[in-house]
Design a protein around this motif. Structure first.
Motif, mmCIF file in Angstrom:
data_model
loop_
_atom_site.group_PDB
_atom_site.id
_atom_site.type_symbol
_atom_site.label_atom_id
_atom_site.label_comp_id
_atom_site.label_asym_id
_atom_site.label_seq_id
_atom_site.Cartn_x
_atom_site.Cartn_y
_atom_site.Cartn_z
ATOM 1 N N ASN A 1 -34.994 -3.659 17.163
ATOM 2 C CA ASN A 1 -33.968 -4.300 17.850
ATOM 3 C C ASN A 1 -33.530 -5.701 17.116
ATOM 4 N N ASP A 2 -32.590 -5.426 16.727
ATOM 5 C CA ASP A 2 -31.862 -6.630 15.847
ATOM 6 C C ASP A 2 -30.958 -7.535 16.739
ATOM 7 N N ASP A 3 -31.740 -8.348 17.812
ATOM 8 C CA ASP A 3 -31.261 -9.053 18.947
ATOM 9 C C ASP A 3 -31.116 -10.596 18.631
ATOM 10 N N LEU A 4 -30.923 -10.802 17.232
ATOM 11 C CA LEU A 4 -31.074 -12.430 16.851
ATOM 12 C C LEU A 4 -29.946 -13.140 17.643
ATOM 13 N N ASP A 5 -28.824 -12.473 17.838
ATOM 14 C CA ASP A 5 -27.448 -13.091 18.132
ATOM 15 C C ASP A 5 -27.691 -13.337 19.927
ATOM 16 N N ALA A 6 -28.212 -14.549 20.408
ATOM 17 C CA ALA A 6 -28.714 -14.781 21.681
ATOM 18 C C ALA A 6 -27.465 -14.883 22.303
ATOM 19 N N ALA A 7 -26.307 -15.235 21.979
ATOM 20 C CA ALA A 7 -25.158 -15.352 22.871
ATOM 21 C C ALA A 7 -24.547 -14.075 23.082
ATOM 22 N N ARG A 8 -24.771 -13.038 22.450
ATOM 23 C CA ARG A 8 -24.118 -11.893 22.533
ATOM 24 C C ARG A 8 -24.798 -10.641 22.930
ATOM 25 N N CYS A 9 -26.296 -10.765 22.606
ATOM 26 C CA CYS A 9 -27.293 -9.668 23.053
ATOM 27 C C CYS A 9 -27.588 -9.768 24.320
ATOM 28 N N ARG A 10 -27.879 -8.647 24.870
ATOM 29 C CA ARG A 10 -27.939 -8.675 26.369
ATOM 30 C C ARG A 10 -29.229 -7.571 26.907
ATOM 31 N N PRO A 11 -30.054 -7.787 27.763
ATOM 32 C CA PRO A 11 -30.683 -6.821 28.204
ATOM 33 C C PRO A 11 -30.232 -5.597 28.375
ATOM 34 N N THR B 1 -25.411 -5.936 20.888
ATOM 35 C CA THR B 1 -24.147 -6.661 21.327
ATOM 36 C C THR B 1 -23.240 -5.993 22.092
ATOM 37 N N GLY B 2 -23.490 -4.817 22.217
ATOM 38 C CA GLY B 2 -22.456 -4.024 22.972
ATOM 39 C C GLY B 2 -22.951 -2.435 22.899
ATOM 40 N N TYR B 3 -22.202 -1.558 23.424
ATOM 41 C CA TYR B 3 -22.622 -0.077 23.404
ATOM 42 C C TYR B 3 -22.546 0.730 22.030
#
Length: 292
Positions: free
Chosen positions: A46-56, A17-19
């Motif tokens: 890769n805990d990328d469940l937060d679709a609104a904040r996680c970015r490629p 969700t950020g660096y």
């Protein structure tokens, strides 16, 4: 990593969700070193469940920054492994199956309270829950517990679908929960007083952090979870989930948090202390680690 003791399995589980910043690096480095010392495996998830904040772009930066800092892992989204996929956004079926088991066991119930409702109840004068941890969810007063509802409403809610409503785990009120932390020693909390009924599934049909983390750590055979001290309270919740799902719980090692010059714990808004910024400023991983 060269594995000499396959019975040890640690993990890194960043959320893109950020660096990544220096606080992440120190906690992850402790996990890395503990896996090395045990001669075991280190898994990257890769805990990328937060679709609104996680970015490629954050995922790509995460992999690049971890490799630059000196981390090596045995399994992960970039190298694969026997427990793929290693991206939480691709593991929905695992979480849905766990949800079904919890529901069949009568361990969860639907909740129509909004976050605003819960926050208002938790701050009411007659409420005196223990102060939540950093980033913790507000203390839930049990408004939607089935035993607090009229019989007709209880029956109606029993047939609600999974999506469209929040679902909470019913904690065993009065039970003292305990675990031995690898860094801080014995930890205790009383269910119902310090640990309230917590979210396991959200109305947008996604699992909560507590459920996803528990399901994945169990499925991937993690034997020790190393993470920040702000997640100690989450451990009690996850231990309840492990027990109800019939899964063996790992050991836990919580690390002190890294703070800035004002004593505020580091967050992704601390851009100057991100690994990207530190690298651009000419800092080296060895020099940063020497400061610890």
């Amino acid at each position: 990593m060269v594995e000499k003791n396959p019975s040890y399995r640690g993990r890194l589980a960043p959320s893109p969700t950020g660096y990544l910043h220096l606080g992440h690096a120190r906690t992850f480095w402790i996990a890395h070193q503990r896996a090395l010392a045990a001669g075991g495996a280190l898994i990257l998830r890769n805990d990328d469940l937060d679709a609104a904040r996680c970015r490629p772009e954050f995922v790509a930066a995460m992999l690049e920054d971890l490799a630059w800092f000196g981390f090596r892992w045995s399994e992960g989204p970039d190298v694969g492994g026997p427990h793929a996929p290693y991206d939480q956004s691709r593991r929905h079926a695992h979480y849905a199956a766990a949800f079904d088991r919890l529901r069949a066991a009568g361990a969860i119930y639907p909740c129509t309270c909004s976050r605003k409702d819960v926050q208002a109840a938790a701050s009411a004068p007659h409420e005196s829950p223990a102060a939540p941890g950093v980033g913790d969810e507000p203390h839930y007063p049990g408004t939607c517990r089935p035993d607090h509802l009229a019989p007709a409403e209880r029956i109606r809610r029993a047939t609600l679908p999974r999506a469209g409503v929040n679902w909470r785990f019913r904690v065993p009120e009065g039970e003292t929960l305990a675990f031995a932390d690898g860094h801080f020693g014995p930890q205790h909390a009383v269910a119902g007083r310090e640990i309230a009924d917590f979210l396991v599934w959200r109305r947008d049909d996604t699992p909560s952090y507590q459920l996803a983390c528990t399901v994945d750590d169990a499925a991937m055979g993690i034997t020790e979870v190393v993470r920040g001290a702000d997640l100690i309270r989450s451990t009690f919740r996850q231990l309840l989930l492990y027990r109800t799902l019939g899964a063996a719980a790992p050991a836990f090692f919580h690390c002190p948090l890294v703070t800035d010059e004002h004593g505020v714990r580091l967050a992704k808004r601390h851009d100057a202390l991100s690994l990207r910024a530190l690298r651009a400023a000419g800092r080296t991983p060895a020099a940063l680690r020497a400061g610890w």
